[in-house]
Design an enzyme around this catalytic site. Structure first.
Site: not given
Length: 533
Positions: A435, A454
């Site tokens: 992301h 992440c």
């Protein structure tokens, strides 16, 4: 056969053995009765019970019982390493390969003294072996067992449970019986011919031999930490020791044995900093000295650990893939097997480590919501709300339901969103994805382990353009617009792209330079305990 590459490592192949040799389900091996004393031109065949007796009396090879039976059954129990004139060419080739491996890797774990003694008694000796000669039969079966041990170690890796070490990429599987059959049939003399060895394996093997040899010599003096950094034109007694070490590692072409920080040393310092993943500023500070002082023996072990990881990498048929190397903080994007571009990434902290696994990237989500994980809601969001009732509104968050007593909280799309303006999903059990991030300043740091697990991308728009390159409707303007909408938009990819999240702390780059990185999650330490202690 296909494979993939390790970070900037210029590995055009990470696979040793083609997909055709991976067996998902074992098929029974039929005895080839067409092989006889007449058709094979070999009078040497095992008799009933001899193979089973050998395995029973040589427990070191019991793990290969199935391979022994399959190999000899397929040959109708014809000898493989002897023929009517003595030892075959294949026997010489294999023993040379094994001895080279033991020497280069300084690994005597597969050495068999009894086989060496028997082999030396037969080598370069022309004779007519008889089946009644028990030493011939013993040598034949020891050579077969030894090949299985060698192939398992070199092409498959140590018998370690990779999952215990945090590695959830499925390890490749190798049919070592097929390897031996191929070696006997083709009279191969090189390890590459038994099963393709990727360039990274061979390059690391070269440097392992170099560092193993260096570690046997007296260790150069370590360099004491500095009270202030050293810059070009400085002079210091420490520079003498620094030059010695940089010359030893190959960064400094010529050691002039003077205490002056000159332009030649400046180039060497930048070379070393680049190889260690440090800021390439040409200034000698204590972070650089920390890497410079790592003992040679420890570096050799670090190379060995990463060679082991390379052995684990599975076969992959798709030549388009994405590879992230966690300790390098880099993503590498490949198309048709060729590196397209690299990208800086931010990975999980040591407390929230990014998982090592593989998946397939299937969706781009523009202007995403951030569905806050329950663990973060409990540990961070709820305590923050208690301190400040306006916390959710201030951080563009909202409650959209409940899971038991815990509210489901999400952050609305937009600039402040923790996922930035776009995310990339490769569905997995670890809830890990790529992301964007609003915190762009973090990408300038040399160590980038700041996330909850992440992976944050340094150039997310560029990555989205690459993934949608085959769809001409997705222009740069359209992508930019999609990244700034008030509602999230899901875009499925026409074909999933393999993603490999890996962990390599040593590799050889496209310029032939040996790189090292810090063991940020302690995985090297755990592997070292398994491999060496």
């Amino acid at each position: 056969m296909k494979c993939y590459v390790i970070p900037a490592l210029c590995l055009t192949a990470l696979v040793y053995w083609g997909c055709n040799n991976i067996r998902k389900k074992k098929n029974p091996v039929n005895r080839d009765t067409s092989i006889t004393h007449v058709t094979s031109f070999n009078t040497l065949f095992l008799e009933n019970g001899e193979l089973n007796h050998f395995i029973a009396t040589n427990p070191d090879y019991a793990a290969y019982t199935e391979q022994f039976n399959d190999f000899y059954k397929h040959r109708n129990y014809e000898f493989a390493w002897f023929d009517s004139t003595g030892l075959t060419e294949q026997a010489y080739n294999f023993i040379n390969l094994q001895n080279n491996y033991i020497s280069q890797f300084d690994d005597s774990s597969i050495y068999n003294a009894r086989l060496a003694q028997l082999y030396n008694g037969f080598v370069n000796k022309k004779f007519y072996p008889q089946h009644s000669d028990s030493l011939v039969m013993k040598t034949e079966l020891l050579l077969t067992g030894q090949f299985f041990r060698y192939a398992s170690k070199v092409y498959k890796g140590s018998d370690i449970d990779a999952a215990e070490l945090g590695w959830f990429i499925p390890r490749k599987k190798i049919n070592i019986t097929a390897l031996l059959d191929s070696a006997i049939r083709n009279k191969t003399a090189e390890a590459e011919a038994y099963a393709p060895l990727n360039p990274q394996y061979e390059k690391l093997q070269h440097f392992l031999a170099v560092y193993s040899q260096l570690s046997k010599t007296p260790e150069p003096d370590s360099v004491a930490y500095l009270s202030k950094p050293l810059r070009r034109k400085d002079s210091s007694e420490s520079i003498l020791k620094i030059k010695t070490r940089l010359a030893l590692f190959g960064d400094l072409a010529h050691n002039d044995s003077t205490p002056l920080f000159d332009t030649t040393l400046l180039r060497a310092v930048k070379s070393f900093q680049r190889r260690m993943g440090l800021s390439v500023d040409g200034i000698i500070g204590n972070k650089m000295l920390e890497e410079l002082n790592v003992p040679l023996k420890q570096r050799a072990r670090q190379i060995s650990i990463n060679i082991e990881r390379v052995r684990w990498m599975p076969a992959e048929k798709d030549t388009n893939y994405i590879l992230v190397n966690i300790p390098e903080y880099k993503m590498h994007v490949f198309d048709s097997g060729h590196l397209q571009f690299d990208m800086n990434v931010i990975v999980g902290t040591s407390a929230n480590s990014t998982v090592i696994f593989t998946g397939k990237l299937k969706y781009i989500v523009f202007s995403p919501y951030w569905n806050v994980p329950e663990s973060i809601v409990k540990k961070e969001i709820l305590p923050a709300i208690q301190k400040n009732p306006d916390y959710l509104a201030k951080n563009h968050m909202e409650i959209y339901g409940k899971t038991g007593p815990v509210p489901n909280i999400r952050q609305k799309p937009g600039g402040p969103n923790s996922l930035g303006l776009v995310k990339f999903l490769f569905p997995n059990n670890y809830n890990i994805y790529f992301h964007d991030t609003p915190n762009r300043e973090l990408f300038t740091q040399s160590s980038r382990s700041f996330s909850h697990g992440c992976i944050r991308l340094g150039e997310p728009k560029k990555f989205a353009q690459y993934l949608l390159r085959s769809d001409t409707s997705w222009t740069e303007v359209k992508i930019d617009s999609a990244m700034h909408q008030p509602k999230e938009k899901w875009v499925p990819l026409s074909k999933g792209v393999p993603v490999f999240i890996t962990y390599f702390t040593a590799w050889v780059d496209k310029n032939g330079q040996l790189n090292f990185r810090k063991d940020i999650y302690g995985h090297d330490k755990k592997m070292e305990e398994k491999l060496f202690l």
